[in-house]
Design an enzyme around this catalytic site. Structure first.
Site, PDB file in Angstrom:
ATOM      1  N   THR A 134       0.841  -1.216   0.000  1.00  0.00           N
ATOM      2  CA  THR A 134       0.000   0.000   0.000  1.00  0.00           C
ATOM      3  C   THR A 134       0.870   1.258   0.000  1.00  0.00           C
ATOM      4  O   THR A 134       0.513   2.264  -0.608  1.00  0.00           O
ATOM      5  CB  THR A 134      -0.985   0.021   1.194  1.00  0.00           C
ATOM      6  OG1 THR A 134      -0.251  -0.122   2.403  1.00  0.00           O
ATOM      7  CG2 THR A 134      -2.016  -1.096   1.089  1.00  0.00           C
TER       8      THR A 134
ATOM      9  N   ILE B  66       0.843 -10.117  -6.206  1.00  0.00           N
ATOM     10  CA  ILE B  66       0.996 -10.434  -7.625  1.00  0.00           C
ATOM     11  C   ILE B  66       1.724  -9.303  -8.344  1.00  0.00           C
ATOM     12  O   ILE B  66       1.752  -9.261  -9.559  1.00  0.00           O
ATOM     13  CB  ILE B  66      -0.405 -10.643  -8.254  1.00  0.00           C
ATOM     14  CG1 ILE B  66      -1.282  -9.411  -8.016  1.00  0.00           C
ATOM     15  CG2 ILE B  66      -1.067 -11.890  -7.667  1.00  0.00           C
ATOM     16  CD1 ILE B  66      -2.615  -9.447  -8.753  1.00  0.00           C
TER      17      ILE B  66
ATOM     18  N   HIS C 238       0.070 -16.654  -5.325  1.00  0.00           N
ATOM     19  CA  HIS C 238      -1.082 -16.303  -6.156  1.00  0.00           C
ATOM     20  C   HIS C 238      -0.668 -15.829  -7.542  1.00  0.00           C
ATOM     21  O   HIS C 238      -1.415 -15.113  -8.210  1.00  0.00           O
ATOM     22  CB  HIS C 238      -1.942 -15.242  -5.444  1.00  0.00           C
ATOM     23  CG  HIS C 238      -2.569 -15.781  -4.186  1.00  0.00           C
ATOM     24  ND1 HIS C 238      -3.068 -14.975  -3.183  1.00  0.00           N
ATOM     25  CD2 HIS C 238      -2.795 -17.052  -3.773  1.00  0.00           C
ATOM     26  CE1 HIS C 238      -3.561 -15.744  -2.216  1.00  0.00           C
ATOM     27  NE2 HIS C 238      -3.393 -16.993  -2.540  1.00  0.00           N
TER      28      HIS C 238
ATOM     29  N   CYS D  18      -1.136 -18.778 -21.504  1.00  0.00           N
ATOM     30  CA  CYS D  18      -2.215 -19.491 -22.174  1.00  0.00           C
ATOM     31  C   CYS D  18      -2.705 -20.594 -21.227  1.00  0.00           C
ATOM     32  O   CYS D  18      -1.900 -21.342 -20.671  1.00  0.00           O
ATOM     33  CB  CYS D  18      -1.713 -20.105 -23.480  1.00  0.00           C
ATOM     34  SG  CYS D  18      -2.923 -21.237 -24.191  1.00  0.00           S
TER      35      CYS D  18
ATOM     36  N   CYS E 198      -1.860 -24.254 -23.417  1.00  0.00           N
ATOM     37  CA  CYS E 198      -0.496 -24.769 -23.642  1.00  0.00           C
ATOM     38  C   CYS E 198       0.516 -24.184 -22.654  1.00  0.00           C
ATOM     39  O   CYS E 198       1.671 -24.605 -22.646  1.00  0.00           O
ATOM     40  CB  CYS E 198      -0.051 -24.518 -25.085  1.00  0.00           C
ATOM     41  SG  CYS E 198       0.281 -22.784 -25.449  1.00  0.00           S
TER      42      CYS E 198
ATOM     43  N   CYS F  42      -4.223 -17.424 -27.524  1.00  0.00           N
ATOM     44  CA  CYS F  42      -2.836 -17.803 -27.788  1.00  0.00           C
ATOM     45  C   CYS F  42      -2.627 -18.005 -29.286  1.00  0.00           C
ATOM     46  O   CYS F  42      -3.398 -18.737 -29.923  1.00  0.00           O
ATOM     47  CB  CYS F  42      -2.556 -19.098 -27.026  1.00  0.00           C
ATOM     48  SG  CYS F  42      -0.908 -19.740 -27.244  1.00  0.00           S
TER      49      CYS F  42
ATOM     50  N   CYS G  28      -1.863 -21.961 -29.923  1.00  0.00           N
ATOM     51  CA  CYS G  28      -2.854 -23.045 -29.815  1.00  0.00           C
ATOM     52  C   CYS G  28      -4.284 -22.523 -29.757  1.00  0.00           C
ATOM     53  O   CYS G  28      -5.212 -23.321 -29.617  1.00  0.00           O
ATOM     54  CB  CYS G  28      -2.561 -23.897 -28.579  1.00  0.00           C
ATOM     55  SG  CYS G  28      -3.057 -23.088 -27.037  1.00  0.00           S
TER      56      CYS G  28
HETATM   57  P1  NAD Z   1      -5.868  -7.963   2.541  1.00  0.00           P
HETATM   58  O1  NAD Z   1      -6.277  -6.733   1.793  1.00  0.00           O
HETATM   59  O2  NAD Z   1      -6.933  -8.941   2.889  1.00  0.00           O
HETATM   60  O3  NAD Z   1      -5.162  -7.543   3.907  1.00  0.00           O
HETATM   61  C1  NAD Z   1      -4.168  -6.541   3.938  1.00  0.00           C
HETATM   62  C2  NAD Z   1      -3.901  -6.201   5.393  1.00  0.00           C
HETATM   63  O4  NAD Z   1      -2.823  -5.295   5.433  1.00  0.00           O
HETATM   64  C3  NAD Z   1      -5.090  -5.521   6.071  1.00  0.00           C
HETATM   65  O5  NAD Z   1      -5.332  -6.129   7.336  1.00  0.00           O
HETATM   66  C4  NAD Z   1      -4.633  -4.051   6.221  1.00  0.00           C
HETATM   67  O6  NAD Z   1      -5.129  -3.449   7.400  1.00  0.00           O
HETATM   68  C5  NAD Z   1      -3.126  -4.217   6.309  1.00  0.00           C
HETATM   69  N1  NAD Z   1      -2.366  -3.068   5.808  1.00  0.00           N
HETATM   70  C6  NAD Z   1      -2.558  -2.353   4.673  1.00  0.00           C
HETATM   71  N2  NAD Z   1      -1.574  -1.446   4.506  1.00  0.00           N
HETATM   72  C7  NAD Z   1      -0.757  -1.574   5.588  1.00  0.00           C
HETATM   73  C8  NAD Z   1       0.441  -0.907   6.004  1.00  0.00           C
HETATM   74  N3  NAD Z   1       0.992   0.064   5.252  1.00  0.00           N
HETATM   75  N4  NAD Z   1       1.012  -1.288   7.163  1.00  0.00           N
HETATM   76  C9  NAD Z   1       0.462  -2.270   7.930  1.00  0.00           C
HETATM   77  N5  NAD Z   1      -0.658  -2.933   7.581  1.00  0.00           N
HETATM   78  C10 NAD Z   1      -1.248  -2.603   6.413  1.00  0.00           C
HETATM   79  O7  NAD Z   1      -4.686  -8.632   1.727  1.00  0.00           O
HETATM   80  P2  NAD Z   1      -4.182 -10.157   1.689  1.00  0.00           P
HETATM   81  O8  NAD Z   1      -4.299 -10.775   3.022  1.00  0.00           O
HETATM   82  O9  NAD Z   1      -2.880 -10.115   0.990  1.00  0.00           O
HETATM   83  O10 NAD Z   1      -5.245 -10.887   0.745  1.00  0.00           O
HETATM   84  C11 NAD Z   1      -5.633 -10.254  -0.479  1.00  0.00           C
HETATM   85  C12 NAD Z   1      -5.447 -11.060  -1.759  1.00  0.00           C
HETATM   86  O11 NAD Z   1      -5.567 -10.160  -2.849  1.00  0.00           O
HETATM   87  C13 NAD Z   1      -4.080 -11.665  -1.850  1.00  0.00           C
HETATM   88  O12 NAD Z   1      -4.267 -12.994  -2.083  1.00  0.00           O
HETATM   89  C14 NAD Z   1      -3.405 -11.024  -3.085  1.00  0.00           C
HETATM   90  O13 NAD Z   1      -3.146 -12.009  -4.062  1.00  0.00           O
HETATM   91  C15 NAD Z   1      -4.433 -10.125  -3.716  1.00  0.00           C
HETATM   92  N6  NAD Z   1      -3.970  -8.718  -3.844  1.00  0.00           N
HETATM   93  C16 NAD Z   1      -2.665  -8.448  -4.175  1.00  0.00           C
HETATM   94  C17 NAD Z   1      -2.223  -7.140  -4.261  1.00  0.00           C
HETATM   95  C18 NAD Z   1      -0.778  -6.873  -4.642  1.00  0.00           C
HETATM   96  O14 NAD Z   1      -0.159  -7.698  -5.321  1.00  0.00           O
HETATM   97  N7  NAD Z   1      -0.192  -5.759  -4.216  1.00  0.00           N
HETATM   98  C19 NAD Z   1      -3.100  -6.079  -4.008  1.00  0.00           C
HETATM   99  C20 NAD Z   1      -4.443  -6.388  -3.677  1.00  0.00           C
HETATM  100  C21 NAD Z   1      -4.857  -7.716  -3.611  1.00  0.00           C
END
Ligand code: NAD
Length: 256
Positions: free
Chosen positions: A34, A109, A127, A135, A138, A160, A163
């Site tokens: 974030t 991700i 994830h 694809c 394939c 793709c 294929c």
């Molecule tokens: P989630 O959103 O469920 O939980 C994130 C947690 O982090 C929350 O409890 C939030 O309060 C806390 N948080 C946010 N910013 C923070 C900070 N700066 N400091 C401390 N805490 C902080 O996320 P999750 O548990 O990873 O599950 C979400 C799913 O969505 C994952 O499986 C992921 O694949 C996907 N996702 C990925 C991304 C990415 O790649 N950046 C972004 C969004 C969702």
């Protein structure tokens, strides 16, 4: 007592645990990114939850769902364009570089752990990875830029050229099987560590959220760094409630 002394005491305790451990494994979620400008999944105002997620079965069955999934994917990519690793990613990268951390298991991700300098082999992506596509028939890898150019020209969901199978972002959707190799490596990392450090996950997405419990059952210490409580706080040896950037940054400060 004010919150601040508690927090600095817990950061100090975390530093002691990190200094004393033989093998740390980090487990990260959307919260670590974030600070890089990528919203997490469950916090209020999440753009991810503004629309119901398209599950894997729907993606496979429906051309309209595939078009919509790609439209959303490119719109989200525009929002996150240029996102860079932040203090949390960089601190973990330093822990890997100095040999304290054996690896990072991530639910993210966004590829930001690799962008922070952690070698590919030390990052387990449970994830998948949204910076390229595959694809579904394939398995061929596809880069996003040409897929996007064609999508914008034709309005059709990518297929793709080898294929004609449907092409999907290389991420794991709801309802899609977890990647075997990543699950295996994550299990190995988890069983081999003596400090399992969770950062920025609500710990509600399974099976990923089973790894902290597995670590604890295998005798590792468990630490959770998050800005709000999680369902596994009761299992943890230490919970640091706070922002990941400053907390992890204090653990492994950059050399001057
Ligand atoms: P989630 O959103 O469920 O939980 C994130 C947690 O982090 C929350 O409890 C939030 O309060 C806390 N948080 C946010 N910013 C923070 C900070 N700066 N400091 C401390 N805490 C902080 O996320 P999750 O548990 O990873 O599950 C979400 C799913 O969505 C994952 O499986 C992921 O694949 C996907 N996702 C990925 C991304 C990415 O790649 N950046 C972004 C969004 C969702």
């Amino acid at each position: 007592m004010s919150e601040q002394p508690n927090r600095s005491a817990s950061v100090e305790r975390l530093r002691e645990l990190v200094d004393a451990c033989a093998a740390l494994v980090a487990f990260t979620g959307a919260g670590i990114s974030t600070e890089s400008g990528i919203p997490d999944f469950r916090s209020p105002g999440s753009p991810w939850l503004a629309m119901p997620p398209i599950d894997y079965g729907t993606f496979v069955r429906s051309e309209a769902a595939r078009r919509e999934a790609w439209r959303r994917k490119f719109a989200m990519d525009d929002l996150h364009q240029g996102a860079l690793p932040n203090r949390g990613h960089l601190a973990l990268a330093r822990l890997v570089a100095r040999g304290t951390a054996a690896g990072i298991i991530t639910q993210n991700i966004d590829g930001l752990h690799q962008a922070s300098g952690v070698p590919d082999e030390a990052v387990v992506e449970l994830h998948g990875n949204g910076t390229y596509a595959r694809c579904l028939e394939c398995g061929r890898r596809h880069e996003l830029a040409p897929l996007r150019a064609r999508f914008e020209e034709t309005g059709e969901a990518p297929r793709c050229e080898a294929c004609d199978g449907p092409v999907k972002s290389a991420t794991i959707s709801f309802g899609q099987a977890m990647p075997d190799a990543a699950m295996r490596r994550a299990t190995e990392f988890t069983l081999a560590c003596d400090l399992f450090l969770v950062a920025g996950s609500s710990l509600v997405v399974h099976p990923a959220a089973g790894f902290p419990t597995l670590a604890r059952q295998a005798g590792s210490r468990l630490v959770i760094v998050n800005r709000e409580p999680t369902g596994l706080d009761g299992l943890a040896d230490l919970v640091v409630e706070g922002e990941i950037g400053p907390v992890l940054g204090a653990l492994a400060p950059a050399a001057h």
